[in-house]
Design a protein around this motif. Structure first.
Motif, PDB file in Angstrom:
ATOM      1  N   PRO A  19     -83.958 -63.506   2.942  1.00 18.59           N
ATOM      2  CA  PRO A  19     -85.414 -63.498   2.755  1.00 18.59           C
ATOM      3  C   PRO A  19     -85.796 -63.226   1.302  1.00 18.59           C
ATOM      4  N   ALA A  20     -86.943 -63.707   0.910  1.00 16.06           N
ATOM      5  CA  ALA A  20     -87.497 -63.406  -0.411  1.00 16.06           C
ATOM      6  C   ALA A  20     -88.712 -62.515  -0.210  1.00 16.06           C
ATOM      7  N   ILE A  21     -88.653 -61.308  -0.727  1.00 20.00           N
ATOM      8  CA  ILE A  21     -89.769 -60.367  -0.635  1.00 20.00           C
ATOM      9  C   ILE A  21     -90.391 -60.265  -2.025  1.00 20.00           C
ATOM     10  N   GLU A  22     -91.499 -60.934  -2.196  1.00 17.98           N
ATOM     11  CA  GLU A  22     -92.123 -61.078  -3.508  1.00 17.98           C
ATOM     12  C   GLU A  22     -92.565 -59.735  -4.072  1.00 17.98           C
ATOM     13  N   THR A  23     -92.133 -59.452  -5.300  1.00 18.92           N
ATOM     14  CA  THR A  23     -92.498 -58.203  -5.962  1.00 18.92           C
ATOM     15  C   THR A  23     -93.818 -58.311  -6.720  1.00 18.92           C
ATOM     16  N   GLY A  24     -94.243 -59.542  -6.995  1.00 19.59           N
ATOM     17  CA  GLY A  24     -95.446 -59.727  -7.803  1.00 19.59           C
ATOM     18  C   GLY A  24     -95.201 -59.570  -9.290  1.00 19.59           C
ATOM     19  N   GLU A  25     -93.946 -59.493  -9.693  1.00 14.55           N
ATOM     20  CA  GLU A  25     -93.627 -59.349 -11.109  1.00 14.55           C
ATOM     21  C   GLU A  25     -94.152 -60.548 -11.893  1.00 14.55           C
ATOM     22  N   PRO A  26     -94.767 -60.315 -13.036  1.00 14.97           N
ATOM     23  CA  PRO A  26     -95.408 -61.426 -13.750  1.00 14.97           C
ATOM     24  C   PRO A  26     -94.412 -62.351 -14.436  1.00 14.97           C
ATOM     25  N   LEU A  27     -94.896 -63.543 -14.722  1.00 19.34           N
ATOM     26  CA  LEU A  27     -94.186 -64.469 -15.595  1.00 19.34           C
ATOM     27  C   LEU A  27     -94.515 -64.126 -17.046  1.00 19.34           C
ATOM     28  N   VAL A  28     -93.544 -64.304 -17.926  1.00 21.97           N
ATOM     29  CA  VAL A  28     -93.801 -64.069 -19.348  1.00 21.97           C
ATOM     30  C   VAL A  28     -93.271 -65.254 -20.155  1.00 21.97           C
ATOM     31  N   ASP A  29     -93.904 -65.481 -21.272  1.00 22.03           N
ATOM     32  CA  ASP A  29     -93.450 -66.494 -22.219  1.00 22.03           C
ATOM     33  C   ASP A  29     -92.220 -65.938 -22.923  1.00 22.03           C
ATOM     34  N   LEU A  30     -91.109 -66.668 -22.873  1.00 23.89           N
ATOM     35  CA  LEU A  30     -89.871 -66.167 -23.478  1.00 23.89           C
ATOM     36  C   LEU A  30     -90.006 -65.963 -24.980  1.00 23.89           C
ATOM     37  N   PHE A  31     -90.954 -66.651 -25.607  1.00 24.35           N
ATOM     38  CA  PHE A  31     -91.216 -66.441 -27.036  1.00 24.35           C
ATOM     39  C   PHE A  31     -91.562 -64.989 -27.326  1.00 24.35           C
ATOM     40  N   THR A  32     -92.241 -64.330 -26.382  1.00 25.62           N
ATOM     41  CA  THR A  32     -92.639 -62.942 -26.595  1.00 25.62           C
ATOM     42  C   THR A  32     -91.440 -61.992 -26.557  1.00 25.62           C
ATOM     43  N   ARG A  33     -90.306 -62.468 -26.107  1.00 23.51           N
ATOM     44  CA  ARG A  33     -89.071 -61.661 -26.092  1.00 23.51           C
ATOM     45  C   ARG A  33     -88.107 -62.114 -27.176  1.00 23.51           C
ATOM     46  N   ALA A  43     -90.450 -67.247 -17.600  1.00 22.99           N
ATOM     47  CA  ALA A  43     -89.565 -66.683 -16.584  1.00 22.99           C
ATOM     48  C   ALA A  43     -90.154 -65.347 -16.160  1.00 22.99           C
ATOM     49  N   ARG A  44     -89.656 -64.820 -15.055  1.00 22.58           N
ATOM     50  CA  ARG A  44     -90.097 -63.488 -14.643  1.00 22.58           C
ATOM     51  C   ARG A  44     -89.746 -62.471 -15.731  1.00 22.58           C
ATOM     52  N   GLU A  45     -90.528 -61.409 -15.758  1.00 22.28           N
ATOM     53  CA  GLU A  45     -90.381 -60.412 -16.813  1.00 22.28           C
ATOM     54  C   GLU A  45     -88.967 -59.835 -16.869  1.00 22.28           C
ATOM     55  N   SER A  46     -88.384 -59.535 -15.713  1.00 25.21           N
ATOM     56  CA  SER A  46     -87.031 -58.965 -15.702  1.00 25.21           C
ATOM     57  C   SER A  46     -85.996 -59.956 -16.199  1.00 25.21           C
ATOM     58  N   VAL A  47     -86.201 -61.238 -15.902  1.00 19.34           N
ATOM     59  CA  VAL A  47     -85.297 -62.269 -16.409  1.00 19.34           C
ATOM     60  C   VAL A  47     -85.406 -62.347 -17.924  1.00 19.34           C
ATOM     61  N   ALA A  48     -86.628 -62.360 -18.414  1.00 16.39           N
ATOM     62  CA  ALA A  48     -86.863 -62.439 -19.854  1.00 16.39           C
ATOM     63  C   ALA A  48     -86.247 -61.251 -20.585  1.00 16.39           C
ATOM     64  N   GLU A  68     -84.767 -74.705 -20.269  1.00 15.49           N
ATOM     65  CA  GLU A  68     -85.780 -74.737 -19.215  1.00 15.49           C
ATOM     66  C   GLU A  68     -85.763 -73.445 -18.431  1.00 15.49           C
ATOM     67  N   GLY A  69     -86.967 -72.952 -18.111  1.00  8.80           N
ATOM     68  CA  GLY A  69     -87.123 -71.779 -17.262  1.00  8.80           C
ATOM     69  C   GLY A  69     -87.877 -72.163 -16.002  1.00  8.80           C
ATOM     70  N   LEU A  70     -89.096 -71.664 -15.881  1.00  6.28           N
ATOM     71  CA  LEU A  70     -89.937 -71.983 -14.724  1.00  6.28           C
ATOM     72  C   LEU A  70     -90.125 -73.492 -14.588  1.00  6.28           C
ATOM     73  N   ARG A  71     -90.008 -73.970 -13.343  1.00  3.49           N
ATOM     74  CA  ARG A  71     -90.172 -75.396 -13.064  1.00  3.49           C
ATOM     75  C   ARG A  71     -91.193 -75.566 -11.944  1.00  3.49           C
ATOM     76  N   ALA A 207     -93.254 -69.119  -7.697  1.00  2.00           N
ATOM     77  CA  ALA A 207     -94.125 -68.466  -8.685  1.00  2.00           C
ATOM     78  C   ALA A 207     -95.581 -68.890  -8.544  1.00  2.00           C
ATOM     79  N   ASP A 208     -95.846 -70.007  -7.861  1.00  5.75           N
ATOM     80  CA  ASP A 208     -97.241 -70.409  -7.697  1.00  5.75           C
ATOM     81  C   ASP A 208     -98.009 -69.437  -6.807  1.00  5.75           C
ATOM     82  N   SER A 209     -97.260 -68.553  -6.112  1.00  4.68           N
ATOM     83  CA  SER A 209     -97.915 -67.520  -5.316  1.00  4.68           C
ATOM     84  C   SER A 209     -98.574 -66.461  -6.204  1.00  4.68           C
TER      85      SER A 209
END
Length: 211
Positions: A19-33, A43-48, A68-71, A207-209
């Motif tokens: 199952p996927a239990i959505e945490t609501g963690e935001p997407l971030v622009d990888l440039f900011t990292r 990508a998600r903040e933790s991925v970034a 490529e990240g988010l698709r 992520a569209d959620s």
């Protein structure tokens, strides 16, 4: 090199049943990292944050480069449909289930796709003179590369093997996992990560959620 019976693919019930239990963690622009990218990639903040950490583990003069990240869901579906149709034509005697399995070596079914969740990136290594040798281009299919796209492929140069090992060392140390049929595909928080890390659930749904 071919997919063995022990290779767990994204279409496997052991993956799709997580199952996927959505945490609501935001997407971030990888440039900011300060992660090098081809165009704007999210990508998600933790991925970034893990990508940024992995980048610091590399030798001087070598950087991660995310292609490529988010698709979007529609793009994922189009890639799946196109490759699935190609395989069905190449292997007319296969059942639909077997074609699904073959397709999932290279493209994830939309319902479990890590890129759609913002949980995965496709990336390579670059140095002062451009991309390093990783054995195949990113997105080389198993058919195009004679299986050299598989992370553990033996039909690549010693330099490419060394570079893949370096990529794995820094990304694994930062907590990401590889999809073994694609040396370039690394993720965190998706169903494949949950399977490999023996977690009860994935952290992210589509992520569209979030929008």
């Amino acid at each position: 090199m071919t997919v063995t019976q022990s290779t767990v693919l994204l279409s496997d019930d052991r993956i799709t049943g997580i199952p996927a239990i959505e945490t609501g963690e935001p997407l971030v622009d990888l440039f900011t990292r300060d992660v090098l990218t081809s165009g704007q990639q999210f990508a998600r903040e933790s991925v970034a944050d893990r990508l940024a950490l992995a980048d610091t583990f590399l030798p001087a003069g070598i950087r991660l480069h995310v292609v490529e990240g988010l698709r979007p869901v529609g793009s994922q579906q189009a890639i799946w449909d196109g490759y699935h149709a190609e395989l069905a034509q190449l292997h007319p005697g296969l059942s639909p289930r077997d074609v699904d399995r073959l397709a999932s070596r290279f493209v994830s079914p939309v319902e479990v796709a890590p890129h759609v969740a913002g949980a995965a990136v496709d990336l390579t290594l670059v140095g002062a003179h451009g991309p390093l040798d990783l054995g195949t281009p990113i997105d080389a299919t198993p058919e195009q590369s004679s299986g050299a796209c598989f992370f553990a492929a033996t039909n690549i140069s010693r330099e490419a093997r060394t570079n893949r090992s370096l990529l794995a060392d820094v990304l694994s140390a930062a907590g990401l996992v590889n999809y073994p049929t694609e040396w370039w595909h690394w993720s965190f928080g998706d169903r494949y990560w949950a399977f490999l890390e023996d977690r009860p659930n994935a952290l992210y749904g589509p992520a569209d959620s979030l929008t």
